[in-house]
Design an enzyme around this catalytic site. Structure first.
Site, PDB file in Angstrom:
ATOM      1  N   LYS A  38       0.840  -1.200   0.000  1.00  0.00           N
ATOM      2  CA  LYS A  38       0.000   0.000   0.000  1.00  0.00           C
ATOM      3  C   LYS A  38       0.874   1.250   0.000  1.00  0.00           C
ATOM      4  O   LYS A  38       2.086   1.186   0.251  1.00  0.00           O
ATOM      5  CB  LYS A  38      -0.921  -0.013   1.216  1.00  0.00           C
ATOM      6  CG  LYS A  38      -0.185   0.022   2.557  1.00  0.00           C
ATOM      7  CD  LYS A  38      -1.146  -0.086   3.727  1.00  0.00           C
ATOM      8  CE  LYS A  38      -0.400  -0.071   5.056  1.00  0.00           C
ATOM      9  NZ  LYS A  38      -1.297  -0.143   6.218  1.00  0.00           N
ATOM     10  N   TYR A 264      13.347  31.881   4.784  1.00  0.00           N
ATOM     11  CA  TYR A 264      12.111  32.542   5.190  1.00  0.00           C
ATOM     12  C   TYR A 264      12.112  32.876   6.675  1.00  0.00           C
ATOM     13  O   TYR A 264      12.616  32.116   7.502  1.00  0.00           O
ATOM     14  CB  TYR A 264      10.910  31.637   4.890  1.00  0.00           C
ATOM     15  CG  TYR A 264      10.517  31.592   3.433  1.00  0.00           C
ATOM     16  CD1 TYR A 264      10.286  32.761   2.704  1.00  0.00           C
ATOM     17  CD2 TYR A 264      10.363  30.369   2.785  1.00  0.00           C
ATOM     18  CE1 TYR A 264       9.913  32.718   1.368  1.00  0.00           C
ATOM     19  CE2 TYR A 264       9.985  30.303   1.450  1.00  0.00           C
ATOM     20  CZ  TYR A 264       9.766  31.487   0.755  1.00  0.00           C
ATOM     21  OH  TYR A 264       9.395  31.440  -0.569  1.00  0.00           O
TER      22      TYR A 264
END
Length: 369
Positions: A38, A264
Site C-alpha cells: 500500500k 524565510y
C-alpha cells in the site's frame, strides 16, 4: 550506481530480496506470506516492488484502497490482492479487477452481497476482518451470528480468509495484551470454522508479529515495513537492508557573512562567516519543516551538514562550512550513512511517516538485484 544529478529516490531491489528472505526464514515453510504494498509500496514504487516480490515467491499482496489494487493489476500483477479498506462505491471495480476484499462491518458486508448478487457472482472471495483489540476496523464477537446468518442467505460470497491486526506486537511491555489478542483471534476463528464446512486462511501477524510471535503465524503472515528494511527493534533492523535511499544535489553554494540571515522569516542568523548550499528538495517532496533549523541534517561527500533555517516548499539550505564540495555534488538525505529511522527521529516521527511521505514528484530510480 552512478552519482545522481537530480533529486531521486533510489529503490534497491537487492535489499528488498534480502529482507523478504530474512522474514520468510522466520516462519514455517508451509506458512504463506502476504506482502503489503500500500501507499506506493511504502513510498517506493509499487509495481516494481510487487513484480520483484512475485518473482521471489510471495503468495499474496495487500493494499489499502481499491485504486492501489487496480494499479497493480494494470502493472501486470496476477497474484491475489487483498484490499484492506474497501469502500462500497468501489465494489464493482473490485470485482472487475478480481481483487479480494476485507469485510469489516455489517454495512460493508450487506452492501457487497448486494453488489455481487446484482452481478450474478457466486462465491466471491472475501476476508473477514476481526477486531481483537486494535479498535480500528473489524467485527467483534457478538456480531458473528449476524455474519453467519448473512452467509446462510446468499451464495454470492465465500470466506477465503479470517484476519485481525496486532496493536503492539513490537512492544514487550504489551506482551500480555498481545497474547490476549492472539487468544481472542483463535476463539473467533474457531467459531467460524464450526459454522463453515471448510477452513479459511487465517492471518494475524504483521512484521513485528513475525519476529516476536512466530507461534501465531497461523496460515499466513503479512509484512509491510519489514520488507522495506525497518522494524521497531534496532537489533532486528541490523539484519535488514533499507530499500530506499533519498538523494539530491547541490544547486548553489553561498558565502555568508556574520550577521546575515538565511531563508524565510530570517530563521537562521550566521554567528560568523560560513558557507551554505541550497538543495532542490523541500516540504512538497516530503522533507517537512520539522527537520529544519538544525534539527536534522544530510551527508555531503561523507560529511554531516545540518539543515539550517526553515525548510521551503521546493528547497532547503544546509551548512557546508568546512566541507569540500561543489555545485552539482550528490547529497544523501537518508539511506547509506543515515538510515531513514535516524533521520525521522530528528523530526520526532517514525520511519513509516517519512518514507511514505516522499512525494510522487521525486523521481524513482530502480537498482536491480
Amino acid at each position: 550506481m552512478p552519482k545522481t544529478r537530480e533529486t531521486v529516490l533510489e529503490i534497491d531491489l537487492g535489499a528488498l530480496a534480502h529482507n523478504y528472505r530474512y522474514l520468510r526464514s522466520k516462519v514455517p515453510e508451509n506458512v504463506k506470506m502476504m506482502g503489503v504494498v500500500k501507499a506506493f509500496a511504502y513510498g517506493s514504487e509499487a509495481g516494481e516492488v510487487a513484480h520483484k516480490l512475485s518473482e521471489l515467491g510471495i503468495d499474496y499482496f495487500a493494499v489499502a484502497y481499491t485504486s492501489e489494487g487496480i494499479a497493480l493489476r494494470e502493472a501486470g500483477i496476477k497474484d491475489p490482492i487483498l484490499v484492506l479498506h474497501p469502500q462500497s462505491v468501489n465494489f464493482e471495480s473490485i470485482i472487475e479487477h478480481c481483487l479480494e476484499l476485507s469485510i469489516y462491518s455489517e454495512f460493508v458486508l450487506k452492501e457487497f452481497i448486494k453488489s455481487a448478487e446484482k452481478l450474478g457472482i457466486k462465491e466471491y472471495p472475501i476476508h473477514i476482518k476481526l477486531n481483537t483489540g486494535l479498535n480500528r476496523l473489524g467485527f467483534v464477537e457478538k456480531e458473528l451470528e449476524m455474519i453467519f446468518e448473512a452467509l446462510s442467505n446468499t451464495k454470492a460470497i465465500k470466506i477465503k480468509g479470517l484476519f485481525s491486526h496486532l496493536a503492539a506486537s513490537e512492544d514487550w511491555r504489551e506482551r500480555e495484551f498481545t497474547l490476549g489478542q492472539i487468544g481472542k483471534f483463535r476463539t473467533m476463528a474457531r467459531l467460524f470454522m464450526n459454522a463453515l464446512n471448510y477452513k479459511p486462511i487465517l492471518h494475524l501477524c504483521n512484521t513485528s508479529g513475525i519476529i516476536n510471535y512466530p507461534e501465531a503465524s497461523f496460515d499466513m503472515v503479512r509484512s509491510g515495513i519489514g520488507l522495506y528494511g525497518f522494524t521497531n527493534d534496532r537489533e532486528i533492523d541490523k539484519q535488514l537492508k533499507p530499500v530506499g535511499t533519498l538523494k539530491t544535489i547541490i544547486s548553489q553554494i553561498h558565502p555568508i557573512e556574520k550577521g546575515e540571515t538565511i531563508g524565510y522569516n530570517r530563521a537562521y542568523k550566521a554567528a560568523g562567516t560560513m558557507k551554505t548550499a541550497t538543495l532542490p528538495i523541500g516540504h512538497a517532496d516530503g522533507i517537512n519543516r520539522q527537520y529544519g533549523n538544525e534539527r536534522a541534517g544530510v551527508f555531503v561527500n561523507g560529511q554531516f551538514a545540518p539543515i539550517i533555517g526553515n525548510v521551503c516548499m521546493d528547497m532547503l539550505m544546509i551548512d557546508i562550512t568546512g566541507i569540500t564540495c561543489d555545485e552539482g555534488d550528490e547529497v544523501i538525505i537518508f539511506g547509506g550513512p543515515q538510515p531513514a529511522t535516524k533521520f525521522a527521529e530528528k523530526g520526532k516521527t517514525i520511519s513509516y511517516e517519512l518514507i511514505t511521505g516522499i512525494s510522487q514528484r521525486v523521481k524513482r530510480v530502480i537498482k536491480p538485484e
